[in-house]
Design a protein around this motif. Sequence first.
Motif, PDB file in Angstrom:
ATOM      1  N   ARG A 151     -27.143 -79.605   6.889  1.00 24.36           N
ATOM      2  CA  ARG A 151     -25.685 -79.673   6.831  1.00 24.36           C
ATOM      3  C   ARG A 151     -25.025 -78.314   6.622  1.00 24.36           C
ATOM      4  NH1 ARG A 151     -23.130 -84.531   3.393  1.00 24.36           N
ATOM      5  NH2 ARG A 151     -24.135 -85.638   5.128  1.00 24.36           N
ATOM      6  N   TYR A 152     -25.621 -77.453   5.801  1.00 25.23           N
ATOM      7  CA  TYR A 152     -24.973 -76.190   5.438  1.00 25.23           C
ATOM      8  C   TYR A 152     -25.760 -74.939   5.837  1.00 25.23           C
ATOM      9  CZ  TYR A 152     -22.059 -79.262   2.616  1.00 25.23           C
ATOM     10  OH  TYR A 152     -21.209 -80.266   2.204  1.00 25.23           O
ATOM     11  N   PHE A 153     -26.910 -75.105   6.443  1.00 23.61           N
ATOM     12  CA  PHE A 153     -27.724 -73.938   6.803  1.00 23.61           C
ATOM     13  C   PHE A 153     -28.040 -73.884   8.291  1.00 23.61           C
ATOM     14  CE2 PHE A 153     -28.180 -73.741   2.289  1.00 23.61           C
ATOM     15  CZ  PHE A 153     -28.484 -72.424   2.004  1.00 23.61           C
ATOM     16  N   ASN A 154     -27.130 -74.383   9.128  1.00 22.59           N
ATOM     17  CA  ASN A 154     -27.321 -74.336  10.578  1.00 22.59           C
ATOM     18  C   ASN A 154     -26.466 -73.202  11.150  1.00 22.59           C
ATOM     19  OD1 ASN A 154     -27.974 -74.840  13.231  1.00 22.59           O
ATOM     20  ND2 ASN A 154     -26.673 -76.650  13.422  1.00 22.59           N
ATOM     21  N   TYR A 155     -26.992 -71.981  11.086  1.00 30.27           N
ATOM     22  CA  TYR A 155     -26.256 -70.817  11.584  1.00 30.27           C
ATOM     23  C   TYR A 155     -27.234 -69.763  12.112  1.00 30.27           C
ATOM     24  CZ  TYR A 155     -27.584 -68.847   7.016  1.00 30.27           C
ATOM     25  OH  TYR A 155     -28.292 -68.418   5.918  1.00 30.27           O
ATOM     26  N   ALA A 156     -26.693 -68.879  12.936  1.00 29.47           N
ATOM     27  CA  ALA A 156     -27.451 -67.745  13.459  1.00 29.47           C
ATOM     28  C   ALA A 156     -26.500 -66.563  13.575  1.00 29.47           C
ATOM     29  CB  ALA A 156     -28.066 -68.073  14.811  1.00 29.47           C
ATOM     30  N   VAL A 157     -26.804 -65.471  12.879  1.00 34.31           N
ATOM     31  CA  VAL A 157     -25.962 -64.274  12.862  1.00 34.31           C
ATOM     32  C   VAL A 157     -26.754 -63.119  13.435  1.00 34.31           C
ATOM     33  CG1 VAL A 157     -24.588 -62.718  11.444  1.00 34.31           C
ATOM     34  CG2 VAL A 157     -24.765 -65.145  10.814  1.00 34.31           C
ATOM     35  N   VAL A 158     -26.288 -62.577  14.552  1.00 39.66           N
ATOM     36  CA  VAL A 158     -27.027 -61.551  15.286  1.00 39.66           C
ATOM     37  C   VAL A 158     -26.608 -60.157  14.845  1.00 39.66           C
ATOM     38  CG1 VAL A 158     -27.513 -60.595  17.575  1.00 39.66           C
ATOM     39  CG2 VAL A 158     -27.273 -63.072  17.273  1.00 39.66           C
ATOM     40  N   ASP A 159     -27.599 -59.283  14.680  1.00 37.74           N
ATOM     41  CA  ASP A 159     -27.358 -57.849  14.489  1.00 37.74           C
ATOM     42  C   ASP A 159     -27.871 -57.153  15.747  1.00 37.74           C
ATOM     43  OD1 ASP A 159     -27.431 -55.110  13.888  1.00 37.74           O
ATOM     44  OD2 ASP A 159     -27.793 -55.482  11.757  1.00 37.74           O
ATOM     45  N   PRO A 160     -26.979 -56.892  16.727  1.00 37.13           N
ATOM     46  CA  PRO A 160     -27.439 -56.326  17.993  1.00 37.13           C
ATOM     47  C   PRO A 160     -28.003 -54.918  17.855  1.00 37.13           C
ATOM     48  CG  PRO A 160     -25.036 -56.403  17.912  1.00 37.13           C
ATOM     49  CD  PRO A 160     -25.529 -57.145  16.721  1.00 37.13           C
ATOM     50  N   GLU A 161     -27.559 -54.178  16.839  1.00 35.86           N
ATOM     51  CA  GLU A 161     -28.068 -52.815  16.649  1.00 35.86           C
ATOM     52  C   GLU A 161     -29.539 -52.846  16.228  1.00 35.86           C
ATOM     53  OE1 GLU A 161     -26.358 -49.936  17.103  1.00 35.86           O
ATOM     54  OE2 GLU A 161     -24.632 -51.080  17.848  1.00 35.86           O
ATOM     55  N   VAL A 215     -33.099 -90.016  -3.090  1.00 41.54           N
ATOM     56  CA  VAL A 215     -32.048 -88.998  -3.144  1.00 41.54           C
ATOM     57  C   VAL A 215     -32.166 -88.081  -1.936  1.00 41.54           C
ATOM     58  CG1 VAL A 215     -31.045 -87.077  -4.450  1.00 41.54           C
ATOM     59  CG2 VAL A 215     -32.103 -89.005  -5.674  1.00 41.54           C
ATOM     60  N   VAL A 216     -31.044 -87.811  -1.279  1.00 40.67           N
ATOM     61  CA  VAL A 216     -30.989 -86.781  -0.243  1.00 40.67           C
ATOM     62  C   VAL A 216     -30.049 -85.699  -0.755  1.00 40.67           C
ATOM     63  CG1 VAL A 216     -30.423 -86.206   2.141  1.00 40.67           C
ATOM     64  CG2 VAL A 216     -31.351 -88.476   1.583  1.00 40.67           C
ATOM     65  N   ALA A 217     -30.579 -84.490  -0.922  1.00 35.50           N
ATOM     66  CA  ALA A 217     -29.812 -83.380  -1.483  1.00 35.50           C
ATOM     67  C   ALA A 217     -29.488 -82.377  -0.383  1.00 35.50           C
ATOM     68  CB  ALA A 217     -30.606 -82.710  -2.602  1.00 35.50           C
ATOM     69  N   PHE A 218     -28.232 -82.385   0.067  1.00 34.95           N
ATOM     70  CA  PHE A 218     -27.781 -81.414   1.074  1.00 34.95           C
ATOM     71  C   PHE A 218     -27.405 -80.131   0.338  1.00 34.95           C
ATOM     72  CE2 PHE A 218     -27.010 -85.455   3.243  1.00 34.95           C
ATOM     73  CZ  PHE A 218     -27.527 -85.191   4.511  1.00 34.95           C
ATOM     74  N   ILE A 219     -28.278 -79.152   0.388  1.00 33.46           N
ATOM     75  CA  ILE A 219     -28.125 -77.963  -0.443  1.00 33.46           C
ATOM     76  C   ILE A 219     -27.166 -76.957   0.185  1.00 33.46           C
ATOM     77  CG2 ILE A 219     -30.383 -78.259  -1.507  1.00 33.46           C
ATOM     78  CD1 ILE A 219     -30.584 -75.529   0.686  1.00 33.46           C
ATOM     79  N   LYS A 220     -26.484 -76.188  -0.698  1.00 34.16           N
ATOM     80  CA  LYS A 220     -25.569 -75.141  -0.238  1.00 34.16           C
ATOM     81  C   LYS A 220     -26.089 -73.736  -0.520  1.00 34.16           C
ATOM     82  CE  LYS A 220     -20.855 -76.787   0.305  1.00 34.16           C
ATOM     83  NZ  LYS A 220     -19.442 -76.649  -0.156  1.00 34.16           N
ATOM     84  N   ASP A 221     -27.016 -73.601  -1.461  1.00 39.82           N
ATOM     85  CA  ASP A 221     -27.571 -72.280  -1.778  1.00 39.82           C
ATOM     86  C   ASP A 221     -28.914 -72.458  -2.472  1.00 39.82           C
ATOM     87  OD1 ASP A 221     -26.939 -73.043  -4.395  1.00 39.82           O
ATOM     88  OD2 ASP A 221     -25.170 -71.751  -4.526  1.00 39.82           O
ATOM     89  N   THR A 222     -29.535 -71.346  -2.822  1.00 43.40           N
ATOM     90  CA  THR A 222     -30.863 -71.406  -3.444  1.00 43.40           C
ATOM     91  C   THR A 222     -30.806 -72.035  -4.835  1.00 43.40           C
ATOM     92  OG1 THR A 222     -30.592 -69.118  -4.229  1.00 43.40           O
ATOM     93  CG2 THR A 222     -31.750 -69.442  -2.137  1.00 43.40           C
ATOM     94  N   ASP A 223     -29.674 -71.897  -5.520  1.00 42.68           N
ATOM     95  CA  ASP A 223     -29.543 -72.554  -6.839  1.00 42.68           C
ATOM     96  C   ASP A 223     -29.601 -74.074  -6.680  1.00 42.68           C
ATOM     97  OD1 ASP A 223     -29.302 -70.149  -8.142  1.00 42.68           O
ATOM     98  OD2 ASP A 223     -27.118 -70.156  -8.155  1.00 42.68           O
ATOM     99  N   ASP A 224     -28.988 -74.583  -5.625  1.00 46.27           N
ATOM    100  CA  ASP A 224     -29.058 -76.021  -5.362  1.00 46.27           C
ATOM    101  C   ASP A 224     -30.496 -76.471  -5.135  1.00 46.27           C
ATOM    102  OD1 ASP A 224     -26.399 -76.595  -5.650  1.00 46.27           O
ATOM    103  OD2 ASP A 224     -25.987 -76.924  -3.525  1.00 46.27           O
ATOM    104  N   VAL A 225     -31.265 -75.658  -4.421  1.00 47.09           N
ATOM    105  CA  VAL A 225     -32.672 -76.007  -4.192  1.00 47.09           C
ATOM    106  C   VAL A 225     -33.405 -76.114  -5.520  1.00 47.09           C
ATOM    107  CG1 VAL A 225     -34.847 -75.347  -3.102  1.00 47.09           C
ATOM    108  CG2 VAL A 225     -32.686 -74.851  -1.948  1.00 47.09           C
TER     109      VAL A 225
END
Length: 472
Positions: free
Chosen positions: A89-99, A40-50
């Motif tokens: 698949r669903y956790f490849n992101y980077a969100v910057v807080d410049p402050e 099984v390969v489980a592509f998770i979307k949130d912590t509940d999926d994990v």
Amino acid sequence: MSDISTLKQSFKGDIVTPDDADYKAAIARWAITAERRARVVAFIKDTDDVALALKYARTNNLQVAIRCGGHSPAGSSSVEDGLVVDLSRYFNYAVVDPEKRTVRVGGGSLWETVEKETIKHGLATVAGTVNHTGVSGLLLGGGYGFLTSQHGTAVDNLLQATIVTADGTALTLSDTENPDLFWAIRGGGSNFGVCTEFVLRLHPQRTTVFAGLVIFPPDVLDALMAALYQWWPNAKDNEGLMQIFGRDPAGRDCIILSLFYNGSEEEGRESFKRFYDLKPVFDGAREIPFEAVNSAANDIFAHGSGYYLKSVYQPGPQVELAKSAFKRLSELNAAPGNEIQHFLMFEYIPLRKVLSVPQNATAHLRTGCNLVACALKWTNNTPGIGQAARLAAHELTNIFTAADSQVSDARKLGYGNLRESVTAPTGKRVFDDSSSRTLFGPNYPRLQRLKAKYDPENVFSKWFVIVPNSEA
């Protein structure tokens, strides 16, 4: 046994099994030798999926692997007939807080994603030297890169993490929340759960730097090693290099320097003048966008080949040993019928910042030595080629440890993120923790106690295994 349809009913992400059209892509890895046929390969979307995926694995007695970038040639992110928790698949992101000068990074992100987003704000953090590597694996195993000399290891810049532990509980980790587990994951790898998100510290970074590959012919090896020996003790915190023994695109033996200077081209060329005086046959170094630095070796170490990695540590440049290693590597590359590309890589990045952090501040053990890594690559995964690669890797790296009767086990073991495979492709679990005791040194007993607290059944055991022991 629980039916897979039950899992699918409440699972928000994607479940892939051998019957699905995208199964082959789902189990593909950077190294073809690291691919395993997961059930099984489980592509998770949130912590509940994990939590759901872990419960399914526990109910069906399936071994668990965690996949971020899939860059482990040892197969740490793969599992035969088990379950893969896949964040790519669903956790490849980077969100910057410049402050705040922080970046929130998904557990399935690649370093390329992080670097491209952060530099938009004139900021950066410590990343690896190959940008198609996953964040999670490199980060949790320590993490070294060209900015290490200025800002320490990658894990020294971790401020917060979200983790799902073996029992399905989602926790926030930091110096003030669950600090014991926060200590453990900073060097303890994937041994304590599935990290779905990180918050990393950022630092001001100029948008262009001097970097690139410079190639020299074999006949300047003596002079090049002498220049390296002179440069290294005085190397500044805004510069570093990797020396690579191998072959150029035309199949000729060569020495490659991957240069990095966190400044202008004029400053960089002046700093590396002693190397340029040796007249390289190719000069690919120039002032480039910062985010391009860690893509220099991407073509050399591209996806889809067989790979075997073995590393050791050395206490600075070992001139005569390096010359012996270059000679032997050249012989191996030129051997009749050889199908393997042999590379030796020497990392020369000043470690003063790394060593300013106490050994017990994180689980990651700081050796104070320079990395020597043997990387072997092949296209056709023919029978016996993996064993031939293993023997060659050990022969080449042993050159740097065999001559010293006082060499430590830690120097012989090398860097944890370049571990060798200890799990057979059959999926058989291996719980020998002798290498783990060496890797973690005096930090190992504390890790054992925390393992007993958070993962007593050793659900997470695909990296350097930690044997739970509440009384260690």
